[in-house]
Design an enzyme around this catalytic site. Structure first.
Site, PDB file in Angstrom:
ATOM      1  N   GLY A  44     -11.030  -0.390 -29.549  1.00  0.00           N
ATOM      2  CA  GLY A  44     -10.298   0.610 -28.773  1.00  0.00           C
ATOM      3  C   GLY A  44     -10.727   0.542 -27.326  1.00  0.00           C
ATOM      4  N   GLN A  49     -11.716   3.782 -18.899  1.00  0.00           N
ATOM      5  CA  GLN A  49     -12.701   2.706 -18.998  1.00  0.00           C
ATOM      6  C   GLN A  49     -12.324   1.490 -18.152  1.00  0.00           C
ATOM      7  OE1 GLN A  49     -12.774   2.840 -23.548  1.00  0.00           O
ATOM      8  NE2 GLN A  49     -14.859   2.233 -23.029  1.00  0.00           N
ATOM      9  N   CYS A  91     -19.607   1.929 -27.776  1.00  0.00           N
ATOM     10  CA  CYS A  91     -18.582   2.085 -26.746  1.00  0.00           C
ATOM     11  C   CYS A  91     -18.702   0.927 -25.766  1.00  0.00           C
ATOM     12  CB  CYS A  91     -18.791   3.416 -26.019  1.00  0.00           C
ATOM     13  SG  CYS A  91     -17.569   3.744 -24.748  1.00  0.00           S
ATOM     14  N   LEU A  92     -17.567   0.346 -25.405  1.00  0.00           N
ATOM     15  CA  LEU A  92     -17.605  -0.790 -24.477  1.00  0.00           C
ATOM     16  C   LEU A  92     -18.173  -0.392 -23.116  1.00  0.00           C
ATOM     17  CD1 LEU A  92     -14.164  -2.470 -25.317  1.00  0.00           C
ATOM     18  CD2 LEU A  92     -16.461  -3.205 -26.031  1.00  0.00           C
ATOM     19  N   HIS A 133     -12.499   8.873 -30.894  1.00  0.00           N
ATOM     20  CA  HIS A 133     -13.391   8.344 -29.849  1.00  0.00           C
ATOM     21  C   HIS A 133     -12.597   8.079 -28.560  1.00  0.00           C
ATOM     22  CE1 HIS A 133     -16.810   5.575 -28.514  1.00  0.00           C
ATOM     23  NE2 HIS A 133     -15.839   5.286 -27.674  1.00  0.00           N
ATOM     24  N   GLU A 134     -11.446   7.406 -28.704  1.00  0.00           N
ATOM     25  CA  GLU A 134     -10.641   7.077 -27.517  1.00  0.00           C
ATOM     26  C   GLU A 134     -10.028   8.339 -26.912  1.00  0.00           C
ATOM     27  OE1 GLU A 134     -11.173   4.249 -26.376  1.00  0.00           O
ATOM     28  OE2 GLU A 134     -12.076   3.499 -28.213  1.00  0.00           O
ATOM     29  N   HIS A 137     -12.325  10.040 -24.614  1.00  0.00           N
ATOM     30  CA  HIS A 137     -12.436   9.416 -23.282  1.00  0.00           C
ATOM     31  C   HIS A 137     -11.468  10.063 -22.290  1.00  0.00           C
ATOM     32  CE1 HIS A 137     -15.282   6.116 -23.416  1.00  0.00           C
ATOM     33  NE2 HIS A 137     -14.789   5.660 -24.554  1.00  0.00           N
TER      34      HIS A 137
HETATM   35 NI    NI Z   1     -15.675   4.287 -25.812  1.00  0.00          NI
END
Ligand code: NI
Length: 172
Positions: A44, A49, A91-92, A133-134, A137
């Site tokens: 995701g 991000q 998380c990226l 999670h997304e 963000h």
């Molecule tokens: Ni994340």
């Protein structure tokens, strides 16, 4: 390919703005986000991000290269959350750090797809965790915010001190 913003960048904490019109630019951003997500690799990626403070994300919880099914999620709403579950997440934007966080087991969601069509879905378990999670963000919330006060303090101390150590740490 887009650059992925790293913790603790301010854009990750800013509530994102709704997408008002699905223009060619938004469609192109969605395509670039999908490519960036697969290259990372991740399941995701939310617009903040990649430094775009917009309420959209891409996800593909399947994650297998031969049957990719990326979803573009624009202006999402979580209509209903049912049940409790624990989800091990990373998380990226916080590479190398993983933790178990509480999530709803099942969610009922509404959003617009890349063509502006309204979509309604019920998701459970991993796809539901990725969506939550997304979705977080878009409100400036990160999975580490769910850690206990003590663990969160340790995270801020250790991760802030030496992000490179975490970046190259193996998962377990
Ligand atoms: Ni994340």
């Amino acid at each position: 390919m887009l650059d992925i913003v790293q913790y603790p960048a301010e854009v990750l904490r800013r509530p994102a703005e709704p997408v008002t019109e699905i223009t060619g630019e938004i469609a192109a951003l969605a395509r670039s986000m999908i490519e960036t997500m697969y290259a990372a690799p991740g399941v995701g990626l939310a617009a903040p991000q990649v430094n775009q403070s917009l309420r959209m994300f891409v996800m593909d919880p399947g994650g297998e290269e031969d049957k990719r099914q990326p979803a573009v999620v624009i202006n999402p709403r979580i209509i209903e959350s049912v049940g409790e579950a624990t989800s091990e997440e990373g998380c990226l934007s916080i590479p190398g750090y993983y933790a178990e966080v509480p999530r709803a087991k099942t969610i009922h969601v509404q959003f617009l797809d890349a063509h502006g069509n309204p979509v309604e879905r019920t998701l459970s378990d991993f796809p539901a965790f990725v969506f939550q999670h997304e979705f977080d963000h878009l409100d400036g919330i990160l999975f580490v915010d769910y850690l206990s006060r003590t663990r969160h303090r340790l995270f801020e101390r250790d991760y802030g001190r030496d992000p490179w150590r975490w970046k190259f740490r193996s998962r377990r």
